[in-house]
Enzyme design. Sequence first.
Site, PDB file in Angstrom:
ATOM      1  N   ASP A 120     -48.419  57.345 -62.024  1.00 23.05           N
ATOM      2  CA  ASP A 120     -48.265  57.994 -63.318  1.00 23.05           C
ATOM      3  C   ASP A 120     -46.874  57.739 -63.887  1.00 23.05           C
ATOM      4  OD1 ASP A 120     -48.319  59.715 -65.484  1.00 23.05           O
ATOM      5  OD2 ASP A 120     -48.338  61.544 -64.284  1.00 23.05           O
ATOM      6  N   ASP A 160     -47.613  55.592 -70.990  1.00 20.70           N
ATOM      7  CA  ASP A 160     -48.012  56.591 -70.001  1.00 20.70           C
ATOM      8  C   ASP A 160     -49.322  56.200 -69.332  1.00 20.70           C
ATOM      9  OD1 ASP A 160     -48.504  58.809 -68.480  1.00 20.70           O
ATOM     10  OD2 ASP A 160     -48.822  60.178 -70.158  1.00 20.70           O
TER      11      ASP A 160
END
Length: 386
Positions: free
Chosen positions: A87, A276
């Site tokens: 992430d 992201d």
Amino acid sequence: MSLLELKRPAMYPPGKGPSFQAAYARAARRYGFEPGKYAGYAKRNNVVVKVKSKDDKATEHEVPAHTEYVVPVTIGTPGVTLNLDFDTGSSDLWVWSSELAGEGKRESKAHAIYDPSKSSTAKKTEGTWNISYGDGSSASGNVYTDNVTVAGITIKGQAVELAKNLSSSFLSDGGNDGLLGLAWPAINTVQPQPVATPVENMMKQKLVDPQVFTVKLGHGDEASFYSFGFIDKTVTSQPISYASVDNSQGFWQVPSTSWTINGEEQNREGNTTILDTGTTLCLVDDSVVEAIYQAIEGARYDNSQGGWKYPSNAQIPTVTFAVGDTQFTVNEKDFGFGDAGNGFTFGGIQSRGDNPFDIFGDVFLKSVYVVFDQGETRVGLAQRED
């Protein structure tokens, strides 16, 4: 060369990812945005809810928000391999652990578990951690250090955050055994002092040269990978264009001051975006969303389902977004995001609500090869040709 292939959790059918509602709800949970005109999910009274408009009071609670990709990481001596969600929007390395209590202990049978008592290189620290999201979900626990192996690179003394308490939304997420954050160390949640992320420790321990990690996210069942300390120039023949990163908020945040639709450029003075991998959709401001779907015959915003949809046989416009000074095209393969019923498809580009920056998630990132250059505080993107 250190390459690490990504895979999808078995909980998804082949070639499938999370539902549209789950993907949108997860973004709202992560960033806690309120709706503009078209954000289908938002934080309300510390709960993520589905909304019809900014003034809608008749709300429904979110659907479970599962992740899409997981990566094998080995922790300890002897090592145990856990499937973690990589992430670039967070900075904690936390895992399902032997310290889980209550319901978490029961649910742990479906997950790989890290047990520090079984590792000869594990050491307990004084640190604690606590991650909370906009819907009230949370994860917390203790911190150990241990050897962590990522893509064949062994990081010694890496801080590993052990989950002792997990809220229900984490317990229902059966797709991973934890999370490995690749954002900047400033947003790490360990107290009393933040700890170094795996990439930061790779740099400190001189395990990677150049000081980069890269990602290629595949379309459908296509192979995906992360690499560490290596730029794979076989992914695309297109040049890598670099943009400076503003890491003051802990994100991989870059300028995105223009976009195009069918070749017509639109300016967005002062606009920024973050890259992201932990967000599935591409979220931009309402004016851009409107312009894109107005260019698709029959497209409309679906109040009841919380997102823009269009006829599945409609012609899709060519859309590009700038990162730095370069425009990158969103691959038509990724423009659609799931069945909206009655011959319609959800769009993968949706509203960011009142969030102050765009969020370029997987819908955008699948179209490019990305070099996250932590050593030089920049990102490089190259348009993929497939």
